[in-house]
Design an enzyme around this catalytic site. Structure first.
Site, mmCIF file in Angstrom:
data_model
loop_
_atom_site.group_PDB
_atom_site.id
_atom_site.type_symbol
_atom_site.label_atom_id
_atom_site.label_comp_id
_atom_site.label_asym_id
_atom_site.label_seq_id
_atom_site.Cartn_x
_atom_site.Cartn_y
_atom_site.Cartn_z
ATOM 1 N N LEU A 43 0.775 -1.140 0.026
ATOM 2 C CA LEU A 43 -0.210 0.100 0.038
ATOM 3 C C LEU A 43 0.921 1.381 -0.078
ATOM 4 O O LEU A 43 1.915 1.329 0.510
ATOM 5 C CB LEU A 43 -1.007 0.134 1.274
ATOM 6 N N ASP A 46 -0.228 8.557 1.791
ATOM 7 C CA ASP A 46 0.293 9.981 1.846
ATOM 8 C C ASP A 46 1.804 10.150 1.228
ATOM 9 O O ASP A 46 2.692 9.488 1.284
ATOM 10 C CB ASP A 46 0.463 10.505 3.022
ATOM 11 N N GLN A 62 4.103 7.209 1.982
ATOM 12 C CA GLN A 62 3.859 6.172 3.171
ATOM 13 C C GLN A 62 3.762 4.586 2.465
ATOM 14 O O GLN A 62 2.848 4.651 1.455
ATOM 15 C CB GLN A 62 2.481 6.436 3.808
ATOM 16 N N SER A 106 3.623 10.323 8.693
ATOM 17 C CA SER A 106 4.145 11.320 7.477
ATOM 18 C C SER A 106 4.910 12.543 7.821
ATOM 19 O O SER A 106 5.038 12.968 9.346
ATOM 20 C CB SER A 106 2.596 11.976 6.979
ATOM 21 N N ARG A 165 0.704 14.936 14.753
ATOM 22 C CA ARG A 165 1.741 14.131 13.742
ATOM 23 C C ARG A 165 2.100 15.019 12.573
ATOM 24 O O ARG A 165 1.270 15.954 12.259
ATOM 25 C CB ARG A 165 1.283 12.859 13.432
ATOM 26 N N ASP A 166 2.817 14.789 11.361
ATOM 27 C CA ASP A 166 2.726 15.079 10.273
ATOM 28 C C ASP A 166 3.321 16.589 10.327
ATOM 29 O O ASP A 166 3.021 17.374 9.665
ATOM 30 C CB ASP A 166 1.532 15.087 9.588
ATOM 31 N N GLU A 224 -5.200 16.364 9.650
ATOM 32 C CA GLU A 224 -3.991 15.632 9.293
ATOM 33 C C GLU A 224 -3.219 16.555 8.189
ATOM 34 O O GLU A 224 -4.026 17.528 7.664
ATOM 35 C CB GLU A 224 -4.399 14.191 8.695
HETATM 36 C C1 FRU Z 1 -2.787 10.675 6.686
HETATM 37 C C2 FRU Z 1 -2.206 9.854 7.933
HETATM 38 C C3 FRU Z 1 -1.111 10.706 8.712
HETATM 39 C C4 FRU Z 1 -0.174 9.785 9.054
HETATM 40 C C5 FRU Z 1 -0.071 8.708 7.979
HETATM 41 C C6 FRU Z 1 0.122 7.214 8.571
HETATM 42 O O1 FRU Z 1 -3.454 9.601 5.782
HETATM 43 O O2 FRU Z 1 -3.216 9.182 8.910
HETATM 44 O O3 FRU Z 1 -1.917 11.471 9.461
HETATM 45 O O4 FRU Z 1 0.876 10.297 9.448
HETATM 46 O O5 FRU Z 1 -1.442 8.811 7.395
HETATM 47 O O6 FRU Z 1 0.077 6.422 7.404
#
Ligand code: FRU
Length: 486
Positions: A43, A46, A62, A106, A165-166, A224
């Site tokens: 898979l 992001d 990702q 991410s 996060r991110d 996100e």
């Molecule tokens: C968005 C998310 C981000 C996270 C990542 C994990 O799709 O949920 O917030 O960092 O995917 O794969």
């Protein structure tokens, strides 16, 4: 559909031989993309670490190697000289420390002092599966070696939930400081952006406060992937709000929006000039991210995931899913974004095609219409113009209605199969980019866009046009290598 155990989803990849067979298997899929990035196995979701550095565009995604499942996440690395041709570089960041033991989540890239830095979320979970997110940094050397800083820059803020996060890193000339924007959720379960700041990139980070976005405090339960970019003196704030429905998005609770306005880091305030807009009106578009270090004042470059969290796609049975959009050039006109596919994409044009009612699986279409007439079009319809992805244009309302319920392969029915795109201007031009499992529409020079996965079968080969629609079409050459580099 396969049921994955936690152990299977979070298995650590020890050696590329473990996924060699899977790689061979998915090569035979009818839905492998040809000019879009996609996972080598498993898979992709992001986009991450999108940055221009020393003449090269770096873009990560990702990646979960094992199948179409959100499990242990890696950053997979790809590079390009022109944002059109992409090559696989192998795993970019492995989840191999205590701070990212359950995934490298991410983040963004930053080019400074001749060095390339990657800022990411270390997704730590303890033995009771309690999550602690860390904001981490690594350097990618010119020799391609990744050096993780041994300690995170900071851990979670205690006044927010585990959803922090991110990291998006920016430098603000006015305050002469670096800032990290983090997607977050408040204790009251509202989506927020947290801001950390520092005088130097690799140390001294402190919590500055919550970003104030007056008028948009109630937009969902988690924001996100925040991203921000300056275009011609205006700031564009992008994020992906969740856990709420929004107008024009059907029952889906995952969205990707933008605001245009002014960012004032000294006041931690983003003042929007007008309402938010959807970055894309399609079914499958999420986690968009600006490229860093573009070095042109009048445009930004953006990419996004063709897909949504909590959704499932037909190639899941083939143990892979996901793709990224073609990178877009963004400009601001009349206080809204104008989006265009990266201009170099026209290099991929091959023969101009005479379509004769048939629609190739990989092509670009350019439709021009009067703007005054209603339209009823179908992409990948069956014999007798039945089915397909329907596009009905209501000239009086200036709205395009999409319906994918008549495709043979239906998916994500619960988020709705009909969506509408409201236009500012009459529809006079439409560009369509078709790859083997995706379709992207750009309306009126990009005043709005619509992105969807699509999985046509052997009998879905037709294109139904209306009188008054003029069309030009080109085959597009492949530009993304699909090599098995891990
Ligand atoms: C968005 C998310 C981000 C996270 C990542 C994990 O799709 O949920 O917030 O960092 O995917 O794969």
């Amino acid at each position: 559909m396969k049921e994955w155990t936690q152990e299977e989803r979070y298995r650590v990849l020890q050696d590329k031989s473990e996924i060699a067979e899977l790689y061979e298997k998915i090569q035979t899929s009818d839905y492998r993309q040809t000019y879009h990035l996609q996972p080598i196995t498993g898979l992709s979701s992001d986009p991450n670490g999108f940055v221009y550095h020393k003449g090269v565009w770096h873009l990560y995604y990702q990646w979960c190697p094992w199948g179409a499942v959100h499990g242990l996440k890696y950053w997979y690395h790809t590079t390009s000289a022109d944002l059109v041709h992409w090559r696989n570089e192998g795993v970019g960041i492995h989840p191999d420390t205590i701070y990212d033991n359950k995934g490298v989540h991410s983040g963004s890239g930053f080019s400074a002092d001749d060095k390339l830095y990657l800022f990411y979320t270390g997704n730590h979970r303890d033995e009771n599966w309690v999550r602690t997110p860390y904001t981490c940094v690594a350097e990618l050397t010119d020799q391609g070696q990744l050096i993780k800083h041994p300690e995170p820059l900071f851990g979670p803020h205690p006044a927010y939930t585990e959803h922090q996060r991110d990291p998006k890193v920016v430098y603000d000339k006015d305050t002469e400081r670096y800032y990290i924007l983090l997607g977050a959720q408040s204790q009251e379960l509202k989506g927020r952006v947290l801001i950390y700041s520092s005088a130097s990139l690799l140390e001294g980070w402190t919590f500055a406060g919550e970003l104030k976005v007056p008028g948009f405090e109630d937009l969902g339960g988690m924001w996100e992937c925040p991203s921000i970019e300056r275009i011609n003196g205006k700031d564009v704030l992008v994020f992906s709000p969740q856990y709420t429905t929004l107008p024009h998005r059907g029952p889906s609770t995952n969205h990707n929006i933008y605001l245009i306005g002014q960012m004032d880091f000294s006041k931690l305030t983003f003042t929007a000039e007008g309402d938010y807009r959807h970055l894309d009106y399609g079914f499958d578009f999420y986690a968009a991210q600006f490229a860093a270090n573009v070095q042109e004042e009048d445009k930004a470059i953006l990419t996004a995931w063709i897909g949504l969290p909590d959704n499932h796609y037909p190639t899941e049975s083939e143990d892979w899913e996901g793709s990224l959009i073609v990178p877009r050039e963004l400009r601001i006109e009349d206080n809204r974004l104008k989006q265009a596919p990266i201009s170099g994409l026209s290099q991929l044009r091959g023969e101009e095609l005479a379509l004769d009612g048939r629609l190739p699986r990989v092509c670009e279409l350019e439709l021009t219409t009067t703007g005054k007439d209603n339209l009823d079009l179908a992409f990948f319809c069956q014999e007798g113009d039945k089915g397909g992805l329907r596009l009905v244009y209501d000239a009086q309302e200036k709205v395009c209605h999409f319906d994918r319920s008549q495709m043979e392969q239906r998916f994500n029915v619960a988020i709705g199969e009909q969506l509408s795109v409201p236009l500012e201007q009459e529809l006079t031009s439409l560009r369509v980019f078709i790859d083997r499992s995706s379709i992207e529409f750009f309306f009126n020079d990009g005043e709005a866009t619509f992105t969807s996965h699509l999985y046509p079968t052997a009998t879905e080969t037709g294109l139904k046009l209306d009188q008054g629609v003029q069309i030009r079409a080109w085959e597009l050459k492949s530009s993304v290598t699909d090599d098995f580099i891990v």
